[in-house]
Design an enzyme around this catalytic site. Structure first.
Site, short mmCIF file in Angstrom:
data_model
loop_
_atom_site.label_atom_id
_atom_site.label_comp_id
_atom_site.label_asym_id
_atom_site.label_seq_id
_atom_site.Cartn_x
_atom_site.Cartn_y
_atom_site.Cartn_z
N SER A 44 0.47 -1.48 -0.42
CA SER A 44 -0.14 0.25 0.43
C SER A 44 0.82 0.88 0.43
CB SER A 44 -1.06 -0.10 1.18
OG SER A 44 -0.27 0.19 2.10
N LYS A 86 0.91 4.89 7.42
CA LYS A 86 0.47 5.63 6.30
C LYS A 86 0.81 7.12 5.99
CE LYS A 86 -1.99 2.18 5.09
NZ LYS A 86 -2.53 0.83 3.69
#
Lengths: 164, 167
Positions: A44, A86
């Site tokens: 990701s 993230k």
């Protein structure tokens, strides 16, 4: 036997033991309270972080400043043995939406030079962030959005930022 | 000389006491062991056909008859051991490197030690039934356990999202 002792402890065993003790103490302090080693898994955060990469996160950064847009952060899951990595794209009080893989904050598109891969279907309706809420998403927008963990995270779960 | 002997005896007694204490099968230890067994069973590959059915039944055996698994919206709650078994039997056989582990397990015993709550992080890695191309996933879970017939069973499993996906 004496050869082995000499090999491991040198000519001054006491000094060697002191050096080892200092090294252990420094390691415990640095890796226990300051730097968090994180082995990344998953795709990701491509292209910045590949799977199985080892990275360090600074636990102290947010002791003297609040998280900012663009920061790569470690997000605590459970007691902290596992973290998500993230990027922060939305700050408390802002309105965030995603259009074709582009983040739009308060109606203005965010410049995201770090995003190299985008695909169709990356759309998210606008949401308003609460006082202690941040919006986080990974850099890889080429995977299916359903398989990508993104969304709101509470401030208390943000435990560190990318050290370098 | 006498002092040295006493010190040795005290050290040995302390070591034995610690060994007994650390291996004593208390309820919390039983729960941790049960959760480890669950993770190991979830990691096992049942194989196709009857093997898959047997594996699903083994997995469902960790849950109470009226267990509830709450995956959070938009998914409906999974209710009952039979439903869990049916879903496990229908799921794809995971790949060779599929593994489930529980990290950061914290157990709180309820009154009378017949109920308990465990908070943990479930880590799923490898190619699994629902992971498709993903290689890694981690979720914080709160698990209520009951001990209806001498063995701890999962009564309610709730996912606590560290990152909340907008609905």
């Amino acid at each position: 036997m004496s050869f082995l002792l000499r090999l491991f402890f040198g000519r001054a065993p006491r000094a060697t033991l002191i050096r080892v003790g200092i090294l252990v103490a420094v390691s415990v302090v640095v890796f226990g309270w300051i730097l968090m080693p994180v082995r990344t898994q998953g795709i990701s955060m491509l292209p910045l972080y590949e799977t199985d990469g080892l990275h360090f996160f600074n636990r102290l950064t947010y002791a003297w400043r609040e998280p900012r847009r663009g920061d790569i952060v470690a997000i605590q899951v459970g007691a902290g043995e596992v973290v998500y990595v993230k990027r922060i794209v939305g700050l408390p009080g802002e309105r965030v939406r995603i259009e074709a893989g582009n983040v739009v904050v308060n109606g203005q598109p965010v410049d995201e030079p770090y995003v190299r891969y985008r695909t169709h279907g990356w759309d998210l309706e606008e949401i308003a962030l609460g006082p202690d809420e941040f919006f986080v998403v990974g850099d890889n927008r080429s995977m299916r959005i359903e398989q990508h963990t993104l969304g709101l995270v509470h401030r208390r779960r943000i435990v560190g930022t990318k050290a370098w | 000389m006498q002092g040295k002997r006493i010190a040795v005896i005290v050290t040995v007694i302390c070591a034995v006491a610690f060994a007994i204490w650390s291996s004593w099968p208390g309820e919390e230890r039983r729960i941790r062991s049960r959760l480890e067994d669950l993770a190991a069973t979830a990691t096992e590959r049942g194989g196709p056909g009857l093997g898959q059915m047997a594996h699903a039944a083994k997995l469902a055996g960790f849950f109470t008859a009226d267990a509830v698994v709450d995956l959070g919206p938009p998914y409906p709650e999974i209710r009952g051991r039979e439903t869990i078994m049916a879903l496990a039997a229908k799921s794809m056989v995971p790949g060779d490197d599929f593994a489930v582990t529980f990290e950061d397990v914290a157990v709180t015993l309820g009154p009378g030690a017949t109920s308990a709550t465990a908070r943990l992080t479930a880590v799923v890695s490898g190619q699994g039934p629902r992971l498709l191309n993903d290689t890694f996933d981690a979720r914080e879970l709160e698990i209520d356990l009951l001990k209806p017939a001498g063995e701890w069973q999962l009564h309610r499993v709730t996912i606590i999202e560290a990152i909340q996906r907008p609905r």
